[in-house]
Motif scaffolding. Structure first.
Motif, PDB file in Angstrom:
ATOM      1  N   MET A   1      -7.223  14.744 -15.925  1.00  0.00           N
ATOM      2  CA  MET A   1      -7.890  14.765 -14.622  1.00  0.00           C
ATOM      3  C   MET A   1      -7.055  15.583 -13.627  1.00  0.00           C
ATOM      4  SD  MET A   1      -8.977  11.475 -12.263  1.00  0.00           S
ATOM      5  CE  MET A   1     -10.424  10.930 -13.117  1.00  0.00           C
ATOM      6  N   THR A   2      -7.696  16.491 -12.905  1.00  0.00           N
ATOM      7  CA  THR A   2      -6.964  17.307 -11.939  1.00  0.00           C
ATOM      8  C   THR A   2      -6.675  16.491 -10.677  1.00  0.00           C
ATOM      9  OG1 THR A   2      -8.977  18.076 -10.894  1.00  0.00           O
ATOM     10  CG2 THR A   2      -8.155  19.371 -12.747  1.00  0.00           C
ATOM     11  N   THR A   3      -5.728  17.003  -9.905  1.00  0.00           N
ATOM     12  CA  THR A   3      -5.369  16.273  -8.679  1.00  0.00           C
ATOM     13  C   THR A   3      -6.564  16.175  -7.735  1.00  0.00           C
ATOM     14  OG1 THR A   3      -3.144  17.158  -8.954  1.00  0.00           O
ATOM     15  CG2 THR A   3      -3.626  16.083  -6.867  1.00  0.00           C
ATOM     16  N   ILE A   4      -7.364  17.228  -7.662  1.00  0.00           N
ATOM     17  CA  ILE A   4      -8.509  17.189  -6.741  1.00  0.00           C
ATOM     18  C   ILE A   4      -9.515  16.117  -7.187  1.00  0.00           C
ATOM     19  CG2 ILE A   4      -9.994  18.955  -7.817  1.00  0.00           C
ATOM     20  CD1 ILE A   4     -10.451  20.002  -4.894  1.00  0.00           C
ATOM     21  N   GLU A   5      -9.621  15.947  -8.496  1.00  0.00           N
ATOM     22  CA  GLU A   5     -10.509  14.885  -9.000  1.00  0.00           C
ATOM     23  C   GLU A   5      -9.925  13.504  -8.689  1.00  0.00           C
ATOM     24  OE1 GLU A   5     -12.576  17.136 -12.823  1.00  0.00           O
ATOM     25  OE2 GLU A   5     -10.603  16.204 -13.055  1.00  0.00           O
ATOM     26  N   GLU A   6      -8.602  13.431  -8.676  1.00  0.00           N
ATOM     27  CA  GLU A   6      -7.962  12.142  -8.386  1.00  0.00           C
ATOM     28  C   GLU A   6      -8.047  11.776  -6.913  1.00  0.00           C
ATOM     29  OE1 GLU A   6      -4.276  10.893 -10.644  1.00  0.00           O
ATOM     30  OE2 GLU A   6      -4.169  13.068 -10.857  1.00  0.00           O
ATOM     31  N   ILE A   7      -7.985  12.775  -6.040  1.00  0.00           N
ATOM     32  CA  ILE A   7      -7.993  12.417  -4.618  1.00  0.00           C
ATOM     33  C   ILE A   7      -9.405  12.301  -4.035  1.00  0.00           C
ATOM     34  CG2 ILE A   7      -5.712  13.439  -4.241  1.00  0.00           C
ATOM     35  CD1 ILE A   7      -7.094  15.611  -2.563  1.00  0.00           C
ATOM     36  N   THR A   8     -10.393  12.800  -4.754  1.00  0.00           N
ATOM     37  CA  THR A   8     -11.764  12.718  -4.224  1.00  0.00           C
ATOM     38  C   THR A   8     -12.180  11.261  -3.954  1.00  0.00           C
ATOM     39  OG1 THR A   8     -12.416  14.829  -5.181  1.00  0.00           O
ATOM     40  CG2 THR A   8     -14.182  13.269  -4.697  1.00  0.00           C
ATOM     41  N   PRO A   9     -11.984  10.331  -4.920  1.00  0.00           N
ATOM     42  CA  PRO A   9     -12.365   8.940  -4.595  1.00  0.00           C
ATOM     43  C   PRO A   9     -11.554   8.346  -3.441  1.00  0.00           C
ATOM     44  CG  PRO A   9     -11.366   9.079  -6.799  1.00  0.00           C
ATOM     45  CD  PRO A   9     -11.570  10.477  -6.320  1.00  0.00           C
ATOM     46  N   VAL A  10     -10.323   8.819  -3.262  1.00  0.00           N
ATOM     47  CA  VAL A  10      -9.511   8.346  -2.129  1.00  0.00           C
ATOM     48  C   VAL A  10     -10.168   8.784  -0.817  1.00  0.00           C
ATOM     49  CG1 VAL A  10      -7.256   8.451  -0.997  1.00  0.00           C
ATOM     50  CG2 VAL A  10      -7.388   8.414  -3.497  1.00  0.00           C
ATOM     51  N   PHE A  11     -10.546  10.032  -0.750  1.00  0.00           N
ATOM     52  CA  PHE A  11     -11.240  10.541   0.447  1.00  0.00           C
ATOM     53  C   PHE A  11     -12.536   9.762   0.680  1.00  0.00           C
ATOM     54  CE2 PHE A  11      -9.669  14.529   2.419  1.00  0.00           C
ATOM     55  CZ  PHE A  11      -8.475  14.646   1.728  1.00  0.00           C
ATOM     56  N   ARG A  12     -13.276   9.529  -0.376  1.00  0.00           N
ATOM     57  CA  ARG A  12     -14.560   8.844  -0.226  1.00  0.00           C
ATOM     58  C   ARG A  12     -14.363   7.431   0.307  1.00  0.00           C
ATOM     59  NH1 ARG A  12     -17.617  10.874  -5.792  1.00  0.00           N
ATOM     60  NH2 ARG A  12     -18.036  12.983  -5.036  1.00  0.00           N
ATOM     61  N   GLU A  13     -13.319   6.763  -0.179  1.00  0.00           N
ATOM     62  CA  GLU A  13     -13.066   5.398   0.292  1.00  0.00           C
ATOM     63  C   GLU A  13     -12.567   5.411   1.733  1.00  0.00           C
ATOM     64  OE1 GLU A  13      -9.866   3.278  -1.537  1.00  0.00           O
ATOM     65  OE2 GLU A  13     -10.516   1.355  -0.755  1.00  0.00           O
ATOM     66  N   VAL A  14     -11.616   6.275   2.015  1.00  0.00           N
ATOM     67  CA  VAL A  14     -11.027   6.298   3.368  1.00  0.00           C
ATOM     68  C   VAL A  14     -12.069   6.679   4.409  1.00  0.00           C
ATOM     69  CG1 VAL A  14      -9.410   7.564   4.853  1.00  0.00           C
ATOM     70  CG2 VAL A  14      -8.663   6.713   2.617  1.00  0.00           C
ATOM     71  N   PHE A  15     -12.908   7.652   4.107  1.00  0.00           N
ATOM     72  CA  PHE A  15     -13.877   8.112   5.097  1.00  0.00           C
ATOM     73  C   PHE A  15     -15.264   7.510   4.868  1.00  0.00           C
ATOM     74  CE2 PHE A  15     -10.679  11.605   4.865  1.00  0.00           C
ATOM     75  CZ  PHE A  15     -10.083  11.325   6.087  1.00  0.00           C
ATOM     76  N   ASP A  16     -15.340   6.543   3.979  1.00  0.00           N
ATOM     77  CA  ASP A  16     -16.573   5.778   3.760  1.00  0.00           C
ATOM     78  C   ASP A  16     -17.768   6.701   3.548  1.00  0.00           C
ATOM     79  OD1 ASP A  16     -18.227   3.555   3.573  1.00  0.00           O
ATOM     80  OD2 ASP A  16     -18.635   3.502   5.724  1.00  0.00           O
TER      81      ASP A  16
END
Lengths: 78, 542
Positions: A1-16
């Motif tokens: 999994m690439t880093t961008i794939e790993e941080i996408t769910p983080v962004f989605r959770e943080v910014f709802d």
């Protein structure tokens, strides 16, 4: 999994927002909820996710998501 | 009272800001210079604004939304914000603006209390309304600004609606007392209150735009305030356009580089911003400021929280500009007290009252206090932009007035030269970056988390934000206060209320101090935070 794939769910959770699809050129102006206060939430969430620490102001100088990815990768020595 | 902008008894703000400017020969003048985050520029003349707002007023008529009905915009900075605001005022609707960072609880409180009939928003923000829509029986239509086709019979496309609406709309002659703009504001207890204004407010908004900012026809005005805030409507829309002045609106967020580039490139002459933004600029590398030619700027004004003298000194040193602090509230509708060109700046003071504004410093028993004495900052009721009620809460409105004085909730004193000096709030409301945050609302939202048994929320001094939200939390037995839990708390508050309400500190405690009636004693928490004596704690629960 690439880093961008790993941080996408983080962004989605943080910014709802499940519709966020990150690209390297994205900036805070492209995400409705991304302001200076929610930015701190993002910093904490990324630190917890990757078990890394950002220095004070380290993320403030980044111009876009791409530079954020590069910084994370450097800290992870990827 | 200045009535020189009122023609044929037409007080309608939407009309005055568009049609009237065209009738005065300014139709081809740029009303709004829209600058995208990537510096793409689009100009809208007063003729354009007249046509667009007419179209939106006609859309409302077609949807059966009419005079006295409430609608809201729920948008980030976008051109549709301005069209919807002025168009709906032309249709004599009551027009509210919502911060785009509001969460579901904040939206439900405001849309529910007001009985809003229509919301203009974006697809990405609509998801928040969708989650609470079943609790909003009055909400008839949602218009999305970024979809090209209607989604359903009550989720409609802005583009489609405006494309078929007429450019012509005859605004009914609107009396001064007709309700106009609605902004919700937080108190120390209870739900946020809907501060309702009337079209008459345009008189004082126009007057203060001229007298405080000194705007002239050739000026280019930039107000950085979001339209969710009263500053964003009173001075980011109404004041300058009611006198035919061009405004720049920048869709990007805070960036020192971009902001100064904007001022230089667009030759902005008068800039209205906030202390937090100025303090953020102060933290930037000093070399940055020398890279830009700011010679077009005549003056910088500030609003939202007290402006520290250090910022004024920095403005003079680094920008070569005077920074003037102004004071007003959602309830006052426009500037009441201000430092301004022509007065010597007293750094750290609120300034002097505007013509027609009669402030007083009153003791708790209503006695007027002399210069130098500390007391309640009050305003003699009756100014043109005074709010007309708290929507659905007449008793709260009445409680703000006594013997002809409006009690602002701020504590202040007046010096012998007539300058006013802010001391603090008389209640527990937190002023963070110019936004009022209710500790009660944050405490209520915290209790929604299963890990939280009780909480007490206070405002604590902060170098950047003026005050920051601090939450004392008593966690349920067996709960470990971890960084993951702190993040959960921060995200919960951001998503339920708004980003400005996020606790900047969460402090785990064994119990939250309450009096014998169970009321949270926030002053005890505040004293504890500041390391001060808590004073009389005789009513503290054992």
């Amino acid at each position: 999994m690439t880093t961008i794939e790993e941080i996408t769910p983080v962004f989605r959770e943080v910014f709802d927002d499940d519709s966020i699809n990150l690209t390297r050129s994205m900036t805070a102006d492209d995400v409705e909820e991304w302001d200076s206060l929610t930015h701190m939430n993002l910093v904490i969430a990324l630190e917890l996710k990757f078990k890394i620490k950002f220095a004070l102001g380290e993320l403030q100088t980044l111009k876009n998501v791409g530079e954020m990815l590069d910084l994370i990768n450097r800290k992870l020595s990827r | 009272m200045s009535l020189d902008i009122i023609r044929d008894n037409q007080f309608n703000i939407g009309h005055i800001c568009t049609r009237q400017q065209c009738e005065l020969g300014l139709g081809d003048k740029v009303a709004m210079r829209w600058v995208s985050p990537h510096f793409e520029r689009q100009d809208y003349t007063f003729n354009d604004m007249e046509r667009l707002t007419n179209r939106f007023a006609n859309v409302l008529s077609g949807l059966g939304i009419g005079a006295g009905e409430v609608l809201f915009t729920f948008l980030p900075k976008s051109t549709e914000q301005f069209t919807a605001f002025l168009g709906s005022l032309k249709a004599r609707c009551i027009t509210g603006t919502l911060f785009s960072n509001f969460g579901e609880d904040a939206l439900l409180d405001r849309l529910g209390d007001s009985g809003a009939r229509l919301v203009v928003t974006k697809k990405s923000l609509y998801r928040k309304i969708e989650r609470i829509r079943s609790q909003l029986p009055a909400l008839k239509v949602v218009i999305l600004t970024d979809v090209s086709e209607h989604i359903s019979e009550n989720v409609l496309s802005w583009e489609r609606l405006l494309a078929v609406a007429s450019d012509e709309f005859a605004t009914v002659v609107t009396s001064a007392d007709t309700p106009s703009v609605l902004h919700y504001t937080s108190g120390s207890t209870g739900k946020p209150k809907g501060v309702l204004h009337r079209h008459r407010s345009v008189l004082h908004q126009n007057r203060t735009t001229r007298e405080v900012f000194g705007l002239q026809p050739d000026d280019l005005f930039w107000c950085t305030a979001d339209q969710g805030w009263v500053t964003g409507t009173s001075y980011g829309i109404i004041g300058p356009w009611s006198m035919g002045v061009t405004q720049v609106h920048f869709a990007g967020g805070y960036s020192a580089q971009h902001w100064f580039e904007l001022i230089q490139k667009e030759q902005i002459t008068v800039w209205y911003t906030a202390p937090t933004a100025l303090r953020m600029l102060m933290r930037e590398d000093g070399a940055l400021f020398g890279q830009f030619d700011l010679s077009s700027l005549k003056a910088v004004f500030s609003v939202g929280e007290p402006l520290n003298p250090e910022v004024i000194a920095w403005g003079s040193d680094k920008l070569g500009k005077a920074i003037f602090d102004t004071w007003f509230q959602t309830e006052t509708g426009a500037i009441m007290i201000a430092n301004r060109p022509g007065l010597s700046i007293q750094p750290g003071s609120m300034g002097k009252p505007l013509a027609g504004i009669d402030p007083g410093i009153l003791a708790d028993d209503g006695a007027e206090l002399a210069d130098g004495e500390h007391g309640n900052l009050c305003l003699r009721a009756g100014w043109d932009s005074m709010f007309i009620t708290y929507l659905n809460n007449g008793s709260a409105y009445a409680s703000k007035f006594k013997d002809g004085w409006y009690y602002t909730g701020d504590m202040a004193w007046r010096d012998a030269s007539g300058y006013y000096w802010f001391l603090g709030r008389s209640d527990d409301v937190i002023n963070t970056s110019g936004h009022l945050v209710s500790p009660f609302e944050v405490e209520s939202a915290l209790l929604e988390l299963p890990e939280v048994a009780e909480s007490g929320v206070i405002g604590a001094p902060d170098d950047l934000l003026f005050e920051k939200v601090v939450a004392y939390v008593n966690f349920r037995a067996g709960t470990e206060f971890t960084p993951e839990l702190e993040l959960k708390i921060r995200l919960h508050i951001a998503n339920r209320l708004s980003s400005v309400a996020i606790p900047q500190e969460v402090i785990a405690v064994e119990s939250v101090p309450k009096n014998k009636s169970g009321k949270i004693m926030r002053r005890v928490l505040k004293a504890r935070y500041l390391g001060l004596d808590a004073g009389d704690i005789s009513t503290l629960e054992e």
